[in-house]
Design a protein around this motif. Structure first.
Motif, PDB file in Angstrom:
ATOM      1  N   SER A   1      44.907  33.568  30.354  1.00 36.81           N
ATOM      2  CA  SER A   1      45.928  32.700  30.174  1.00 36.81           C
ATOM      3  C   SER A   1      46.606  33.176  28.633  1.00 36.81           C
ATOM      4  O   SER A   1      48.022  33.318  28.363  1.00 36.81           O
ATOM      5  CB  SER A   1      46.053  31.142  30.012  1.00 36.81           C
ATOM      6  N   GLU A   2      45.691  33.095  27.643  1.00 38.60           N
ATOM      7  CA  GLU A   2      46.205  33.329  26.264  1.00 38.60           C
ATOM      8  C   GLU A   2      46.735  34.862  26.283  1.00 38.60           C
ATOM      9  O   GLU A   2      47.562  35.134  25.435  1.00 38.60           O
ATOM     10  CB  GLU A   2      44.987  33.154  25.487  1.00 38.60           C
ATOM     11  N   ILE A   3      46.125  35.812  26.923  1.00 42.29           N
ATOM     12  CA  ILE A   3      46.416  37.204  26.838  1.00 42.29           C
ATOM     13  C   ILE A   3      47.987  37.145  27.375  1.00 42.29           C
ATOM     14  O   ILE A   3      48.819  37.705  26.932  1.00 42.29           O
ATOM     15  CB  ILE A   3      45.511  38.014  27.670  1.00 42.29           C
ATOM     16  N   ILE A   4      48.051  36.457  28.448  1.00 43.20           N
ATOM     17  CA  ILE A   4      49.439  36.575  29.144  1.00 43.20           C
ATOM     18  C   ILE A   4      50.496  35.993  28.272  1.00 43.20           C
ATOM     19  O   ILE A   4      51.641  36.465  28.392  1.00 43.20           O
ATOM     20  CB  ILE A   4      49.307  36.082  30.520  1.00 43.20           C
ATOM     21  N   SER A   5      50.027  34.732  27.682  1.00 45.30           N
ATOM     22  CA  SER A   5      51.029  33.975  26.923  1.00 45.30           C
ATOM     23  C   SER A   5      51.965  34.688  25.987  1.00 45.30           C
ATOM     24  O   SER A   5      52.818  34.288  25.425  1.00 45.30           O
ATOM     25  CB  SER A   5      50.555  32.501  26.518  1.00 45.30           C
TER      26      SER A   5
ATOM     27  N   ASN B   1      48.945  34.328  40.179  1.00 43.57           N
ATOM     28  CA  ASN B   1      48.267  35.475  39.715  1.00 43.57           C
ATOM     29  C   ASN B   1      48.472  34.920  37.971  1.00 43.57           C
ATOM     30  O   ASN B   1      48.867  34.318  37.481  1.00 43.57           O
ATOM     31  CB  ASN B   1      48.670  36.753  39.883  1.00 43.57           C
ATOM     32  N   PRO B   2      47.726  36.153  37.083  1.00 47.65           N
ATOM     33  CA  PRO B   2      47.796  35.751  35.830  1.00 47.65           C
ATOM     34  C   PRO B   2      48.930  35.710  35.191  1.00 47.65           C
ATOM     35  O   PRO B   2      49.170  35.420  34.082  1.00 47.65           O
ATOM     36  CB  PRO B   2      46.901  37.075  35.158  1.00 47.65           C
ATOM     37  N   PHE B   3      50.193  36.129  35.907  1.00 48.81           N
ATOM     38  CA  PHE B   3      51.462  36.457  35.215  1.00 48.81           C
ATOM     39  C   PHE B   3      52.367  35.428  35.639  1.00 48.81           C
ATOM     40  O   PHE B   3      53.440  35.001  35.074  1.00 48.81           O
ATOM     41  CB  PHE B   3      52.091  37.735  35.821  1.00 48.81           C
TER      42      PHE B   3
ATOM     43  N   ILE C   1      38.190  42.349  30.149  1.00 47.29           N
ATOM     44  CA  ILE C   1      37.407  41.307  30.803  1.00 47.29           C
ATOM     45  C   ILE C   1      36.838  41.594  32.123  1.00 47.29           C
ATOM     46  O   ILE C   1      35.747  41.170  32.435  1.00 47.29           O
ATOM     47  CB  ILE C   1      38.420  39.938  31.225  1.00 47.29           C
ATOM     48  N   ALA C   2      37.440  42.187  32.885  1.00 46.87           N
ATOM     49  CA  ALA C   2      36.979  42.895  34.298  1.00 46.87           C
ATOM     50  C   ALA C   2      35.620  43.675  33.905  1.00 46.87           C
ATOM     51  O   ALA C   2      34.638  43.541  34.736  1.00 46.87           O
ATOM     52  CB  ALA C   2      37.881  43.511  35.094  1.00 46.87           C
TER      53      ALA C   2
ATOM     54  N   GLU D   1      50.155  46.714  28.684  1.00 46.52           N
ATOM     55  CA  GLU D   1      49.129  46.283  27.397  1.00 46.52           C
ATOM     56  C   GLU D   1      48.545  44.941  27.970  1.00 46.52           C
ATOM     57  O   GLU D   1      47.329  44.856  27.530  1.00 46.52           O
ATOM     58  CB  GLU D   1      50.292  45.628  26.397  1.00 46.52           C
ATOM     59  N   ASN D   2      49.367  44.202  28.815  1.00 48.13           N
ATOM     60  CA  ASN D   2      48.327  42.966  29.214  1.00 48.13           C
ATOM     61  C   ASN D   2      47.111  43.538  30.058  1.00 48.13           C
ATOM     62  O   ASN D   2      46.196  43.014  29.962  1.00 48.13           O
ATOM     63  CB  ASN D   2      49.208  42.012  30.016  1.00 48.13           C
ATOM     64  N   MET D   3      47.481  44.661  31.082  1.00 48.35           N
ATOM     65  CA  MET D   3      46.574  45.299  31.813  1.00 48.35           C
ATOM     66  C   MET D   3      45.316  45.843  31.243  1.00 48.35           C
ATOM     67  O   MET D   3      44.332  45.618  31.657  1.00 48.35           O
ATOM     68  CB  MET D   3      47.147  46.240  32.921  1.00 48.35           C
TER      69      MET D   3
END
Length: 303
Positions: free
Chosen positions: A294-298, A194-196, A239-240, A231-233
Motif C-alpha cells: 500500500s505504501e508503494i502505491i500511495s 488490486n494494489p492500485f 516484493i514478488a 515504476e510501481n511495477m
C-alpha cells in the motif's frame, strides 16, 4: 487441494473461475480447453464458476451448462444480469456476439426492470441447465436500483422458489456496495481489488456492517493496466522476487489476503495458469507485507 472459505452462507474455494472471455470470439479458447479447465479446477478443489448472461452474448452460459453435465453437484455457479445481449435461436446463434456489439455501438442501456430480470433468471437457468443459480448478481447497476420494490420482490420470489440462492451486487463502486450492504436482500458482493484500487480500508467499511466474509475479488490484475505503472511495477516485482513468486501471483495473493475476501476470480482459460493461480491464492500476506504494498502505491497516482 485449495482451501475453502465462507461466502455468505456457502463454502467456496479461495480461487474461482472467471469466464469473461472463455467463449468470446477472438479469445482463442476452444471447447476442449474449457473442458480441460473445469477438470483441472475440480482436481484442485476450485468449486465456483463466475459468469454473466452478457458474456459472449449468452454463449458463455451455454458453454458452461453443456460442460457441467460431467460435474453435477460439484460447482457453485454465480451469474449476473443487467448488460444488454442478444440470444438468437440455433443455427443463428453465431450472430449473437456481433449483434451484441451493434447494441453497444447504439448505446443500448442496461436493464434492471423487474420483469426483465425475472425473465433473465429463467433464461440463465435454462442455458446453464441447473435448477438453482447459487449467486445472482445485479451487474454494475448505475444507481441503487434496489430502491425499486418490484425488483426486490422479483429477487425475493426467486429465492423463495429456489431459483437463486444468494443475491448480490457486482460493482466497481465501493460507495454503491456500502449502500447495498444495508439492504437485507443482498448478502454477497463482487468488486475489483488490486494494489492500485479499492484499498483495504475502503473495503473494511463494507465488511464492518456485515461482520462476515462476503466479497468476491475481481479485476485483480487491474484489467491489464498494470504495465502503465512501470515504476510501481518494479517495486512490486521486488516484493514478488522476495517471496519467490511471479508478479501476477503477488496480485492474486494480495486480493486473497484482504480481510473479508472469500474468493479471488481468476479470469483464465488455461488449465496450467489456473493451477498457478491456485497456489497464489493460498499465499497469506501478513499485515506488514500488505502495508508495504500500500505504501508503494500511495506514493503514486492510483489508476
Amino acid at each position: 487441494m485449495i482451501s475453502t472459505r465462507k461466502l455468505g452462507s456457502i463454502n467456496v474455494s479461495a480461487l474461482s473461475i472467471g469466464t469473461g472471455r472463455l467463449a468470446s470470439m477472438g479469445a482463442g479458447y476452444t471447447r476442449q480447453a474449457a473442458r480441460e479447465l473445469l477438470h483441472a479446477a475440480r482436481e484442485q478443489g476450485v468449486n465456483l464458476i463466475d459468469t454473466a448472461d452478457s458474456y459472449a452474448s449468452a454463449q458463455c452460459e451455454k458453454l458452461i451448462g453443456s460442460l457441467l453435465k460431467d460435474h453435477r453437484g460439484f460447482f457453485h455457479i454465480s451469474t449476473k444480469v443487467g448488460y444488454p445481449y442478444v440470444e438468437l435461436p440455433a443455427p443463428f446463434d453465431i450472430l449473437n456476439q456481433p449483434s451484441k456489439k451493434i447494441l453497444q455501438k447504439l448505446g443500448v442501456p442496461q436493464n434492471f426492470h423487474a420483469e426483465y430480470v425475472a425473465k433473465c433468471i429463467d433464461a440463465s437457468l435454462r442455458r446453464l441447465d441447473v435448477e438453482k443459480i447459487d449467486i445472482f448478481f445485479l451487474h454494475n447497476p448505475p444507481q441503487p436500483v434496489w430502491k425499486n420494490e418490484e425488483l426486490v420482490n422479483v429477487l425475493q420470489d426467486a429465492k423463495l422458489q429456489g431459483k437463486i440462492g444468494l443475491a448480490g451486487i457486482s460493482s466497481d463502486s465501493i460507495q454503491l456496495i456500502e449502500e447495498a450492504c444495508d439492504h437485507p436482500i443482498f448478502s454477497v458482493f463482487q468488486t475489483r481489488i488490486n494494489p492500485f484500487v479499492s484499498p483495504p480500508d475502503h473495503l473494511a467499511r463494507v465488511l464492518e456492517s456485515r461482520g462476515e466474509m462476503c466479497v468476491m475479488a475481481n479485476h485483480v490484475l487491474a484489467g491489464g493496466r498494470l504495465a502503465s505503472q512501470r515504476e510501481n511495477m518494479n517495486h512490486l516485482t521486488k516484493i514478488a522476487d522476495e517471496l519467490k513468486i511471479l508478479p501476477h501471483s503477488l496480485y492474486i495473493a494480495y486480493a486473497s489476503s484482504i480481510k473479508g475476501v472469500s474468493t479471488v476470480v481468476s479470469g483464465t482459460g488455461s488449465a496450467r495458469h489456473l493451477k498457478e493461480n491456485v497456489k497464489a491464492a493460498e499465499i497469506n500476506l501478513d499485515a506488514n507485507q500488505l502495508r508495504k504494498i500500500s505504501e508503494i502505491i500511495s506514493k503514486k497516482e492510483k489508476i
